[in-house]
Design a protein around this motif. Sequence first.
Motif, short mmCIF file in Angstrom:
data_model
loop_
_atom_site.label_atom_id
_atom_site.label_comp_id
_atom_site.label_asym_id
_atom_site.label_seq_id
_atom_site.Cartn_x
_atom_site.Cartn_y
_atom_site.Cartn_z
N ASP A 1 0.86 -1.19 0.00
CA ASP A 1 0.00 0.00 0.00
C ASP A 1 0.90 1.24 0.00
OD1 ASP A 1 -1.57 2.21 0.77
OD2 ASP A 1 -2.98 0.94 1.85
N ALA A 2 0.96 1.94 -1.14
CA ALA A 2 1.89 3.06 -1.29
C ALA A 2 1.57 4.19 -0.32
CB ALA A 2 1.86 3.58 -2.72
N ARG B 1 7.86 -7.36 5.84
CA ARG B 1 6.82 -8.37 6.11
C ARG B 1 5.56 -7.70 6.67
NH1 ARG B 1 11.41 -11.33 8.32
NH2 ARG B 1 12.04 -12.97 6.85
N ARG B 2 5.75 -6.76 7.57
CA ARG B 2 4.62 -6.11 8.23
C ARG B 2 3.74 -5.37 7.23
NH1 ARG B 2 7.49 -3.58 11.69
NH2 ARG B 2 7.41 -1.42 10.99
N TYR B 3 4.37 -4.77 6.22
CA TYR B 3 3.59 -4.01 5.23
C TYR B 3 3.22 -4.84 4.00
CZ TYR B 3 4.03 0.27 7.88
OH TYR B 3 3.91 1.22 8.85
N GLY B 4 3.57 -6.11 4.02
CA GLY B 4 3.14 -6.99 2.95
C GLY B 4 3.88 -6.82 1.64
N TRP C 1 12.23 -8.19 -2.89
CA TRP C 1 13.36 -7.92 -1.99
C TRP C 1 14.70 -8.09 -2.70
CZ3 TRP C 1 12.57 -10.35 3.53
CH2 TRP C 1 11.28 -10.05 4.00
N VAL C 2 15.56 -7.11 -2.55
CA VAL C 2 16.94 -7.20 -3.05
C VAL C 2 17.87 -6.83 -1.89
CG1 VAL C 2 18.66 -6.24 -4.64
CG2 VAL C 2 16.33 -6.74 -5.45
#
Length: 508
Positions: A48-49, A272-275, A281-282
């Motif tokens: 969610d931006a 993880r918390r923000y999905g 991921w890099v």
Amino acid sequence: MPVDPRTPVLVGVGQFTERIDDPDYRGMSAVELATEAARAALDDTGADANALAAAVDTVFGLRQFEISGPMPATLGKSNNYPRSVMKRLGGDPARVVLEPVGGQGPQKLVTEAGNAIVAGEADIVMIMGSEPGSTAKYFADRDDKPDFTETIEGQLEDRGHQIFSYIDEYTVQHGLTGAPVQYGLLDNARRARLGLGVDEYRHAMAELFAPMSKVAAKNPFSSSPVERSVQEIETVTDENRMICDPYPRYLVARDTVNQGAALVLMSAEAARRYGVPQEKWVFVHGHSDLAEQALLSRVDLGASPAAVHAAHEALRVAGVGVGDIATFDLYSCFPFPVFVICEALGLSGDDPRGLTLTGGLPYFGGPGNSYSVHGIAETVVQMRDQPGRFGFVGANGGIMSKYSVGVYSTEPVQWRSSRSAELTAQVAELPTVPVTKQPAGTGVIETYSVRYDWPVRTGIIVGRLDDGSRFMATTEDRDLVALMSDGDPLGAKIVVTATDNGNRAVLR
């Protein structure tokens, strides 16, 4: 492998380019360009931006050319660039920072952000940069100038431009104002060390850069998406005019651009918390940030031990070799920084992996201190497309004064520390050359450039006296300027005289 919750991960990248000849050209400010890029980076996370924008706690902003020295911004500026951008995005970060001058800044800030995340001092970090130089030039002589002045309240850690860490009164007095003449000295010093002729070296520079233009021609964010041949790049014409020896225009970073780029880093726990999907991921596998000796102190002006150490140290930290790298993006304001890293790593200009992902600063664009945000963004995209492979980013600042490297991959890894401080101390302890600031008598030309961009064509000289000490001088002497423009003055004997306005040289 299990990832520590405080491990930093790059999860969002965004880029934006506006061209003067675009049908929808808006003439955007630095803040507006960065806002577009930052919004794209937030969207790129797959989360969610709006929620992420509100959760960003730390923002690092790269400094535009227009605020990289004591001169005023042509069209006005924000008093708090990072906070102006975040306000447009609905964010109110606890900490915002404006970084000093230096093209190494983007990669250096990735390291700084990573260390802050690991230490628990930050959780969600935005790094952003933008450059409205093309618009500033477009409106320079027009009456309908936009006003980009903006005042916003709030905390700002302004680290200052620090431009005088690269130049001083002596070098400025002798014409070292602007990057082309500064790097011209370095490339001609390298040519001297290699024993190459003027035409031979220009051909080598063109061969190095021509493949970059092919990449730029296909990049939708490029400022000049035109493929150039070796012959086009090395041949001086009205269009490809000489700027500062040894560079015609197609070998010089294109700094009149309208570009913005942004990165989002966060802890694995926050991701993880923000999905944020794990395929976004890099990880930063290796990093290094080194500083070189002062320009006139260096024994060999055609070399850069700090950059060489930086390249090898980042690979060491990552635990990989050059053969393991799938992509490179080497800072290419001029050929010299690319040559240095190629020599250090055993690369050639025609390496099938390529030396740039953007298209290089003369063709993709050289948005001031923020170019390598684009290079990192392109690397992140490539790493996602090639899971488990490694990407190398080399970022250069000042007069080959600072060099930062990052090695990236989707392969999970814990954050590692580097020996950058120790290596920088080793570089500082290398031998130095004494400088005689007011020389008199005879000497030889060690390296040089010619300023074609001044009203009177002027030779810029770094020379050596008989005692081995180094000096700077300028010349408008017709015979000496002719030799410097049309011949090869390396090693030429000159007579130098000190004046109240700097040192002057003539042929001996």
